[in-house]
Design an enzyme around this catalytic site. Structure first.
Site, PDB file in Angstrom:
ATOM      1  N   LYS A 192       0.928  -0.995   0.116  1.00 39.42           N
ATOM      2  CA  LYS A 192      -0.193  -0.140  -0.102  1.00 39.42           C
ATOM      3  C   LYS A 192       0.798   1.195   0.145  1.00 39.42           C
ATOM      4  O   LYS A 192       1.680   1.567   1.061  1.00 39.42           O
ATOM      5  CB  LYS A 192      -0.839   0.246   1.135  1.00 39.42           C
ATOM      6  CG  LYS A 192      -1.839   1.055   1.061  1.00 39.42           C
ATOM      7  CD  LYS A 192      -2.481   1.353   2.564  1.00 39.42           C
ATOM      8  CE  LYS A 192      -1.876   2.375   3.381  1.00 39.42           C
ATOM      9  NZ  LYS A 192      -1.662   3.411   2.707  1.00 39.42           N
ATOM     10  N   GLY A 244       6.704   4.797   8.526  1.00 35.75           N
ATOM     11  CA  GLY A 244       5.949   6.080   8.892  1.00 35.75           C
ATOM     12  C   GLY A 244       6.185   6.414  10.406  1.00 35.75           C
ATOM     13  O   GLY A 244       7.437   6.337  10.949  1.00 35.75           O
ATOM     14  N   SER A 245       4.948   7.007  10.870  1.00 31.71           N
ATOM     15  CA  SER A 245       5.060   7.715  12.234  1.00 31.71           C
ATOM     16  C   SER A 245       5.283   6.775  13.319  1.00 31.71           C
ATOM     17  O   SER A 245       4.621   5.525  13.351  1.00 31.71           O
ATOM     18  CB  SER A 245       3.917   8.454  12.323  1.00 31.71           C
ATOM     19  OG  SER A 245       2.607   7.817  12.215  1.00 31.71           O
ATOM     20  N   GLY A 249       3.415   2.977  14.117  1.00 36.40           N
ATOM     21  CA  GLY A 249       4.186   1.699  14.355  1.00 36.40           C
ATOM     22  C   GLY A 249       3.950   1.006  15.702  1.00 36.40           C
ATOM     23  O   GLY A 249       3.700  -0.113  15.467  1.00 36.40           O
ATOM     24  N   GLU A 266      10.421   1.124  10.457  1.00 36.33           N
ATOM     25  CA  GLU A 266      11.166   2.478  10.426  1.00 36.33           C
ATOM     26  C   GLU A 266      10.449   3.702  10.666  1.00 36.33           C
ATOM     27  O   GLU A 266       9.445   4.135   9.874  1.00 36.33           O
ATOM     28  CB  GLU A 266      11.639   2.385   8.823  1.00 36.33           C
ATOM     29  CG  GLU A 266      12.428   1.175   8.552  1.00 36.33           C
ATOM     30  CD  GLU A 266      13.977   1.397   9.221  1.00 36.33           C
ATOM     31  OE1 GLU A 266      14.145   2.367   9.659  1.00 36.33           O
ATOM     32  OE2 GLU A 266      14.696   0.349   8.934  1.00 36.33           O
ATOM     33  N   CYS A 302      12.922  11.412   8.025  1.00 33.02           N
ATOM     34  CA  CYS A 302      13.133  10.842   9.299  1.00 33.02           C
ATOM     35  C   CYS A 302      14.644  11.070   9.763  1.00 33.02           C
ATOM     36  O   CYS A 302      14.535  11.188  10.922  1.00 33.02           O
ATOM     37  CB  CYS A 302      12.861   9.219   8.965  1.00 33.02           C
ATOM     38  SG  CYS A 302      13.930   8.562   7.895  1.00 33.02           S
ATOM     39  N   GLU A 402       9.123  15.009  17.196  1.00 28.75           N
ATOM     40  CA  GLU A 402       9.457  15.121  15.774  1.00 28.75           C
ATOM     41  C   GLU A 402       8.503  16.026  15.192  1.00 28.75           C
ATOM     42  O   GLU A 402       7.290  15.852  15.307  1.00 28.75           O
ATOM     43  CB  GLU A 402       9.234  13.993  15.190  1.00 28.75           C
ATOM     44  CG  GLU A 402       9.528  13.804  13.785  1.00 28.75           C
ATOM     45  CD  GLU A 402       9.408  12.437  13.067  1.00 28.75           C
ATOM     46  OE1 GLU A 402       8.272  11.904  13.079  1.00 28.75           O
ATOM     47  OE2 GLU A 402      10.437  11.894  12.495  1.00 28.75           O
TER      48      GLU A 402
END
Ligand code: NAD
Length: 499
Positions: A192, A244-245, A249, A266, A302, A402
């Site tokens: 996706k 992603g965030s 995660g 990640e 990131c 972040e």
């Protein structure tokens, strides 16, 4: 006035964006969603939203290809030849793919064509993993005791059906980082893309569709968070590889635990760059660190080092050089080779960044420059000027959370121990950096930094070097042998030689 980039669609032959399941393009019925370009906020593409039924069809297709098809059982030589054709096909379309990525997310075209997020890097990643295929080996063990005559050896089997979920910021590189190791190890895939950048993933899927890959080995489902959730919740998926965030995660890890899915995560970062007074060039260090926040994806990466931890004797120099760097920034049409910096991906993300800039001021940090939007010719899009805070306390929210935008915080230190402690005072640990000409200091400090990687006098990830995070920056590494391990299961065979 920059009002439109949509005319690039025609030249790049952008059509519709169906799902791809069992070797067939599926138009998709029901809900659809629009992809908005961040530089102008105009619609550049429409995608069908993959609901639970579409996800189920994709997973069943991948399941069948894994359980019954030739792919996991294919000889290394034959599998390798198929992957090597991707290397050539992606390179052959590299220029168009670069332009499509800019149409996806507003990354300035010069970077989209020429940096580590380009199609050529995606091709290199396929090349790297194709090279592993005939080297995925196990081990043999010496006989343990004289009382039983056993021979043991291990070999690696593909982990199964892989659900791959991509972020928006580097769609081609992310596609390659997930699909190449999955295919190299004999897994099958349901992928996706991000709902914010699906155009070039669609073009990469066309390359897959025209390859010799057996039907069902690779499946594409378009959609947003609900589609991603349906992939994670599906019991037919054996592993999730997600970038992603942190928050998503965390949810994936908890949800995946119900069926004990393997996960590679990640996630985000709040990485630190330590600038020592003995840096070979304080000017280069300051401009490099500021440049990571102000150019390219404007800090929406990131691995961006968003905390500059600077010795107090050189803080004024660093602030001056940072200003000089930002004076070279050029906003504008992302398809202009001279443009240096991307817009912010969405209005929502731009609001989040502006809110953090307010929080920083309320917390007492000194706003040295930026903190506003360029407006004028760019007022249709989501642009934020590069922003520098000085006098930042590492406990402030702008130093701990972040922001994912063009905001750099300068934190000062006096001793090496203090610098290391500040760098490590974070829930994240992704991509640290340090600037020094002293080799002993470089090793000493790098070893004490709690982070997945440390860039000494510069940071750059290559296809064959592992990258990933410690602490809440994620689980696992992408690049090299450790990735092969993460997409395989070890099986032990025991031969009773007396039977
Ligand atoms: P995001 O987490 O919002 O979305 C990432 C993907 O997850 C998208 O495809 C989204 O549709 C999907 N998703 C959202 N909710 C989901 C759910 N509940 N279940 C399954 N899928 C779901 O992240 P983003 O905005 O696309 O990317 C920015 C984030 O990604 C930042 O935090 C950044 O640090 C991180 N990132 C990390 C790396 C890395 O290698 N460590 C690389 C790039 C980006």
């Amino acid at each position: 006035m920059l009002t439109s980039v949509a005319h690039h669609r025609e030249r790049l032959k952008v059509g519709d964006h169906p799902h791809f399941i069992s070797g067939k393009w599926i138009a998709g019925e029901g809900e659809s969603y629009e992809q908005i370009h961040p530089s102008t906020n105009e619609v550049v593409a429409v995608f069908p939203e993959g609901d639970a039924e579409v996800v189920n069809a994709a997973v069943l297709s991948a399941r069948k290809a894994f359980d019954e098809g030739p792919w996991p059982r294919m000889g290394a030589r034959e599998r390798k030849k198929i992957l090597q054709k991707f290397v050539e096909a992606i390179s052959a379309e590299a220029e168009d793919l670069g332009y499509l990525q800019t149409l996806d997310n507003g990354l300035p075209i010069n970077f989209s064509l020429n940096t580590r997020v380009s199609a050529l890097t995606a091709s290199d990643i396929f090349d790297h993993y194709a090279g592993w295929i005939d080297k995925i080996n196990g081990e043999t063990y010496p006989q343990y005791t004289d009382t039983v005559n056993l021979h043991y050896h291990t070999y690696r089997e593909p982990v199964g059906v892989v659900g791959a979920i991509l972020p928006w910021n580097a769609p081609m590189m992310m596609f390659a980082l997930k699909v190449a190791p999955a295919l190299a190890t004999g897994c099958t895939v349901v992928l996706k893309p991000s709902e914010l950048s699906g155009i070039c993933v669609n073009r990469l899927t066309r390359i897959v569709a025209e390859s010799d890959l057996p039907d069902g080995v690779f499946n594409l489902v378009n959609g947003g968070p609900a589609t991603g959730r349906a992939i994670v919740e599906h019991p037919g998926v054996d592993k999730i590889t997600f970038t992603g965030s942190r928050a998503v995660g965390e949810w994936i890890m908890a949800e995946g635990a119900k069926t004990m899915k393997r996960v590679t995560l990640e996630l985000g970062g709040k990485s630190a760059a330590l600038i020592f007074p003995d840096a070979r060039s304080v000017e280069t260090a300051a401009k490099t660190v500021m440049g990571l926040c102000s150019t390219f994806l404007s800090g929406q990466v990131c691995s961006t080092q968003t905390r500059a931890i600077v010795h107090k004797s050189i803080v004024d120099d660093v602030l001056r050089y940072a200003r000089e760097q930002v004076d070279t920034v050029k906003f504008g049409d992302p398809f202009d080779m001279a443009t240096t910096s991307a817009p912010i991906i969405s209005k929502r993300q731009a609001e989040k960044i502006m809110n953090y800039i307010r929080i920083g001021q309320e917390e007492g940090a000194e706003l040295v420059f930026g903190g506003d939007c360029p407006g004028g010719d760019l007022s249709e899009g989501n642009w934020i000027n590069p922003t520098l805070f000085a006098g930042v306390d590492n406990k402030m929210r702008i130093a701990q959370e972040e922001i994912f935008g063009p905001v750099l915080s300068v934190i000062s230190f006096e001793t090496e121990e203090e610098a290391i402690a500040l760098a490590n005072d974070s829930i994240y640990g992704l991509a640290g950096g340090l600037y020094t000409a002293d080799l002993s200091r470089a090793f000493r400090v790098a070893k004490k930094m709690k982070t997945g990687a440390v860039g000494i006098n510069g940071y750059s990830v290559m296809p064959n070097s592992p990258a990933g995070g410690v602490k809440q920056s994620g689980l696992g590494r992408e690049g090299g042998w450790s990735t092969i391990e993460a997409f395989t299961e070890l099986k032990t065979l025991m031969f009773n030689l007396d039977a």
